[in-house]
Design a protein around this motif. Structure first.
Motif, mmCIF file in Angstrom:
data_model
loop_
_atom_site.group_PDB
_atom_site.id
_atom_site.type_symbol
_atom_site.label_atom_id
_atom_site.label_comp_id
_atom_site.label_asym_id
_atom_site.label_seq_id
_atom_site.Cartn_x
_atom_site.Cartn_y
_atom_site.Cartn_z
ATOM 1 N N VAL A 113 83.940 64.504 35.878
ATOM 2 C CA VAL A 113 83.482 65.409 34.823
ATOM 3 C C VAL A 113 81.976 65.610 34.977
ATOM 4 O O VAL A 113 81.216 64.646 34.942
ATOM 5 N N THR A 114 81.567 66.859 35.140
ATOM 6 C CA THR A 114 80.135 67.147 35.262
ATOM 7 C C THR A 114 79.626 67.791 33.979
ATOM 8 O O THR A 114 80.382 68.408 33.241
ATOM 9 N N GLY A 115 78.347 67.606 33.738
ATOM 10 C CA GLY A 115 77.722 68.173 32.551
ATOM 11 C C GLY A 115 77.411 67.153 31.478
ATOM 12 O O GLY A 115 76.758 67.483 30.495
ATOM 13 N N MET A 116 77.855 65.914 31.658
ATOM 14 C CA MET A 116 77.551 64.865 30.676
ATOM 15 C C MET A 116 76.143 64.349 30.967
ATOM 16 O O MET A 116 75.882 63.849 32.053
ATOM 17 N N THR A 117 75.239 64.503 29.990
ATOM 18 C CA THR A 117 73.858 64.105 30.227
ATOM 19 C C THR A 117 73.352 63.035 29.267
ATOM 20 O O THR A 117 72.238 62.546 29.443
ATOM 21 N N VAL B 73 83.307 63.797 24.815
ATOM 22 C CA VAL B 73 84.427 63.717 25.755
ATOM 23 C C VAL B 73 85.456 62.709 25.248
ATOM 24 O O VAL B 73 86.660 62.985 25.249
ATOM 25 N N THR B 74 84.997 61.563 24.796
ATOM 26 C CA THR B 74 85.899 60.542 24.263
ATOM 27 C C THR B 74 86.688 61.081 23.073
ATOM 28 O O THR B 74 87.915 60.918 22.997
ATOM 29 N N TYR C 40 82.856 70.809 29.220
ATOM 30 C CA TYR C 40 82.482 70.083 30.432
ATOM 31 C C TYR C 40 83.380 70.494 31.591
ATOM 32 O O TYR C 40 84.564 70.774 31.396
ATOM 33 N N ALA C 41 82.811 70.518 32.787
ATOM 34 C CA ALA C 41 83.575 70.907 33.974
ATOM 35 C C ALA C 41 84.361 69.705 34.476
ATOM 36 O O ALA C 41 83.819 68.617 34.646
ATOM 37 N N THR D 90 86.979 55.097 29.315
ATOM 38 C CA THR D 90 85.806 54.440 29.873
ATOM 39 C C THR D 90 85.035 55.491 30.665
ATOM 40 O O THR D 90 85.610 56.158 31.528
ATOM 41 N N ILE D 91 83.743 55.623 30.369
ATOM 42 C CA ILE D 91 82.938 56.659 31.020
ATOM 43 C C ILE D 91 81.802 56.015 31.804
ATOM 44 O O ILE D 91 81.095 55.155 31.297
ATOM 45 N N ASP D 92 81.629 56.477 33.051
ATOM 46 C CA ASP D 92 80.475 56.116 33.875
ATOM 47 C C ASP D 92 79.720 57.416 34.116
ATOM 48 O O ASP D 92 80.012 58.156 35.051
ATOM 49 N N ARG D 93 78.780 57.714 33.207
ATOM 50 C CA ARG D 93 78.075 58.993 33.245
ATOM 51 C C ARG D 93 77.316 59.193 34.543
ATOM 52 O O ARG D 93 77.289 60.293 35.098
ATOM 53 N N SER D 94 76.689 58.141 35.073
ATOM 54 C CA SER D 94 75.902 58.274 36.298
ATOM 55 C C SER D 94 76.758 58.660 37.498
ATOM 56 O O SER D 94 76.284 59.290 38.443
#
Length: 65
Positions: A7-11, A19-20, A61-62, A33-37
């Motif tokens: 998923v791109t666009g999470m800043t 998103v969650t 979000y893409a 579980t999100i790993d934004r980096s």
């Protein structure tokens, strides 16, 4: 079943929460579980992949295929 989305666009943290929340609206029992980096979103859910991807995309979000 465990599914991983790119998923791109999470800043920021707000993006992660959005998103969650979108995923949990599609499946209230989902574990997210999100790993934004790394642009990775891991989801433990019984919902079809397409349903979860659509929920993320509708949040703006893409989602890579």
């Amino acid at each position: 079943m465990n599914q991983t989305f790119t998923v791109t666009g999470m800043t920021c943290g707000h993006c992660e929460k959005a998103v969650t929340r979108a995923i949990q609206e599609a499946d209230p029992q989902a574990q997210v579980t999100i790993d934004r980096s790394a642009n990775k979103v891991d989801v433990e859910s019984t919902q079809p992949r397409e349903t979860l991807a659509r929920a993320i995309a509708e949040e703006g979000y893409a989602v890579a295929a």
